[in-house]
Design a protein around this motif. Structure first.
Motif, short mmCIF file in Angstrom:
data_model
loop_
_atom_site.label_atom_id
_atom_site.label_comp_id
_atom_site.label_asym_id
_atom_site.label_seq_id
_atom_site.Cartn_x
_atom_site.Cartn_y
_atom_site.Cartn_z
N PRO A 1 0.81 -1.23 0.00
CA PRO A 1 0.00 0.00 0.00
C PRO A 1 0.85 1.28 0.00
CG PRO A 1 -0.93 -1.58 1.54
CD PRO A 1 0.36 -2.18 1.04
N ILE A 2 1.98 1.27 0.70
CA ILE A 2 2.84 2.47 0.71
C ILE A 2 3.40 2.69 -0.70
CG2 ILE A 2 4.97 3.52 1.58
CD1 ILE A 2 4.45 2.10 4.27
N LEU A 3 3.83 1.62 -1.36
CA LEU A 3 4.38 1.76 -2.72
C LEU A 3 3.31 2.31 -3.67
CD1 LEU A 3 6.39 -1.59 -2.91
CD2 LEU A 3 7.35 0.72 -2.84
N PHE A 4 2.09 1.78 -3.60
CA PHE A 4 1.04 2.27 -4.49
C PHE A 4 0.65 3.72 -4.16
CE2 PHE A 4 0.59 -2.27 -5.46
CZ PHE A 4 0.52 -2.20 -6.85
N HIS A 5 0.67 4.04 -2.88
CA HIS A 5 0.39 5.41 -2.48
C HIS A 5 1.45 6.36 -3.06
CE1 HIS A 5 -1.16 8.67 -0.09
NE2 HIS A 5 -0.01 8.83 0.54
N ALA A 6 2.71 5.94 -2.97
CA ALA A 6 3.80 6.78 -3.51
C ALA A 6 3.66 6.94 -5.02
CB ALA A 6 5.15 6.18 -3.14
N LEU A 7 3.22 5.88 -5.69
CA LEU A 7 3.03 5.95 -7.15
C LEU A 7 2.01 7.03 -7.52
CD1 LEU A 7 2.85 2.39 -8.75
CD2 LEU A 7 4.72 4.05 -8.78
N GLU A 8 0.98 7.17 -6.68
CA GLU A 8 -0.03 8.20 -6.97
C GLU A 8 0.57 9.60 -6.94
OE1 GLU A 8 -3.40 7.79 -4.36
OE2 GLU A 8 -3.62 5.68 -4.93
N HIS A 9 1.69 9.73 -6.24
CA HIS A 9 2.34 11.05 -6.12
C HIS A 9 3.67 11.07 -6.88
CE1 HIS A 9 -0.48 12.61 -3.09
NE2 HIS A 9 -0.57 11.36 -2.72
N ALA A 10 3.81 10.16 -7.84
CA ALA A 10 5.11 9.99 -8.51
C ALA A 10 5.64 11.29 -9.10
CB ALA A 10 5.02 8.91 -9.58
N ALA A 11 4.72 12.15 -9.56
CA ALA A 11 5.16 13.38 -10.22
C ALA A 11 5.89 14.31 -9.24
CB ALA A 11 3.97 14.11 -10.83
N ALA A 12 5.61 14.13 -7.94
CA ALA A 12 6.24 15.01 -6.93
C ALA A 12 7.50 14.38 -6.35
CB ALA A 12 5.25 15.29 -5.81
N VAL A 13 7.81 13.15 -6.79
CA VAL A 13 8.89 12.39 -6.15
C VAL A 13 10.09 12.28 -7.08
CG1 VAL A 13 9.51 10.10 -5.25
CG2 VAL A 13 7.26 11.06 -4.75
N ARG A 14 11.26 12.60 -6.55
CA ARG A 14 12.47 12.42 -7.37
C ARG A 14 12.96 10.98 -7.31
NH1 ARG A 14 18.22 14.98 -6.02
NH2 ARG A 14 19.21 12.98 -6.43
N ASP A 15 13.05 10.45 -6.08
CA ASP A 15 13.43 9.04 -5.96
C ASP A 15 13.02 8.49 -4.60
OD1 ASP A 15 15.36 10.00 -4.22
OD2 ASP A 15 17.04 9.69 -5.59
N MET A 16 13.14 7.17 -4.47
CA MET A 16 12.78 6.50 -3.22
C MET A 16 13.83 5.43 -2.93
SD MET A 16 8.78 5.77 -4.19
CE MET A 16 8.50 6.21 -5.92
N HIS A 17 14.24 5.37 -1.68
CA HIS A 17 15.15 4.31 -1.24
C HIS A 17 14.47 3.61 -0.08
CE1 HIS A 17 17.91 6.85 -3.51
NE2 HIS A 17 18.69 5.80 -3.61
N PHE A 18 14.06 2.37 -0.30
CA PHE A 18 13.28 1.68 0.72
C PHE A 18 13.90 0.34 1.09
CE2 PHE A 18 9.24 3.79 -1.18
CZ PHE A 18 9.33 4.87 -0.30
N MET A 19 13.85 0.05 2.39
CA MET A 19 14.14 -1.30 2.87
C MET A 19 12.80 -2.03 2.90
SD MET A 19 16.47 -3.28 4.65
CE MET A 19 17.50 -2.27 5.69
N LEU A 20 12.80 -3.20 2.29
CA LEU A 20 11.58 -4.00 2.19
C LEU A 20 11.94 -5.46 2.39
CD1 LEU A 20 10.38 -2.28 -1.07
CD2 LEU A 20 9.10 -2.26 1.05
N GLN A 21 10.92 -6.27 2.47
CA GLN A 21 11.13 -7.70 2.47
C GLN A 21 11.83 -8.06 1.15
OE1 GLN A 21 7.25 -9.07 3.76
NE2 GLN A 21 7.88 -11.10 3.05
N LYS A 22 12.86 -8.90 1.19
CA LYS A 22 13.59 -9.21 -0.04
C LYS A 22 12.67 -9.83 -1.10
CE LYS A 22 17.59 -11.45 -1.99
NZ LYS A 22 16.79 -12.15 -3.00
N GLU A 23 11.74 -10.62 -0.62
CA GLU A 23 10.80 -11.27 -1.55
C GLU A 23 9.97 -10.21 -2.30
OE1 GLU A 23 7.20 -11.94 0.04
OE2 GLU A 23 6.70 -12.17 -2.08
N VAL A 24 9.66 -9.12 -1.65
CA VAL A 24 8.90 -8.04 -2.30
C VAL A 24 9.78 -7.32 -3.32
CG1 VAL A 24 7.69 -5.84 -1.91
CG2 VAL A 24 7.32 -7.75 -0.34
#
Ligand code: SAM
Length: 268
Positions: A121-144
């Motif tokens: 859900p956080i990834l999809f939420h960030a996608l909705e605001h992609a135009a305002a985002v330069r980049d993202m660095h996230f720690m996630l489950q490796k499987e994800v």
């Protein structure tokens, strides 16, 4: 007994909030190196927790905004940050935060060791605001991360791969073992970089229609496109997109989904 030993003033890790606090210096340093903050950038951390990334970032950058849902962490974060720099704390559920407003015209650099229970859900939420985002660095489950970066034909290629790769360049950076966290999660982790593509280079005319087609295509992975997309696209439309109605979603490239989403829905 796998609860974290409480850090000074911070209390215990809360499972319901996906709290696994990073303690391994080497991993923290690698995330900061990957982020490589530059003066004047608008950096926003999701889920600062006990400050494992927050405090080194604040020291390096001088200003930082963090989004944290756990009220018990707000006071100790505020107190520990005061001597280090200017920390703005947004005490909210990250899924309710308007990243575009938060960017205030400066492209956002999002960073965070995300709560794994709500990472998609956080990834999809960030996608909705992609135009305002330069980049993202996230720690996630490796499987994800493996699913996010998967190519067609891979067993883990699916909706998450197509949706993220359509809008972003996805680069897995490095894996992290459970022992880097307190308490250790039951799964391996990985850090990933996402860079939203310039809107002009994304040939998706109708994002909602694209999302609908991708969701339907992977809703029943084992089915052919003809069956999986019934009600969304008929066989002629699939052919007009240059695809075989007998193919399966897992064989299609991202551009194929874009072509499918350009076709009109069947009239009833
Ligand atoms: N960044 C810290 C670290 O690396 O040690 C903490 C990471 S911990 C995996 C995830 C953090 O996200 C926790 O601080 C948790 O309270 C916070 N969190 C969980 N759900 C949240 C939500 N819906 N909105 C904002 N923060 C949330």
């Amino acid at each position: 007994m796998n609860a974290a030993p409480p850090e000074a003033g911070f209390g215990r890790a809360k499972k319901a909030l996906g709290q696994h606090f990073l303690h391994e210096r080497g991993v923290i340093d690698r995330i900061l190196q990957a982020l490589d903050p530059r003066p004047g950038e608008r950096i926003v951390e999701i889920g600062p927790g006990q400050g494992a990334l927050t405090f080194p970032l604040l020291r390096a950058h001088g200003e930082l905004t963090v989004i944290e849902f756990d009220r018990d962490l707000i006071a100790p974060l505020t107190a520990a940050a005061a001597p280090l720099g200017r920390l703005e704390i947004v005490h909210r559920d990250v899924l309710q935060v308007d990243f575009t407003a938060l960017a205030a015209g400066r492209p956002l650099r999002l960073v965070g060791n995300l709560p794994y229970n709500i990472s998609s859900p956080i990834l999809f939420h960030a996608l909705e605001h992609a135009a305002a985002v330069r980049d993202m660095h996230f720690m996630l489950q490796k499987e994800v991360v493996d699913r996010m970066a998967a190519a067609p034909g891979s067993k883990v290629y699916g909706r998450l791969s197509v949706m993220l790769q359509a809008w972003c360049e996805v680069t897995p950076l490095f894996a992290v073992a459970p022992g880097a966290f307190r308490p250790p999660p039951k799964v391996d982790s990985a850090v990933v970089r996402l860079v939203p593509r310039p809107r002009a280079s994304v040939a998706i005319a109708d994002p909602a229609r694209f999302a609908q087609v991708v969701r339907a295509a992977f809703g029943q992975r084992r089915k052919t496109l003809r069956n999986a997309l019934s009600g969304v696209l008929d066989a002629d439309a699939i052919r007009r997109a240059g695809l075989d109605p007998g193919a399966r979603a897992e064989q299609l490239a991202v551009a194929d989904f874009v072509a499918l989403a350009e076709q009109p829905a069947p009239q009833d």
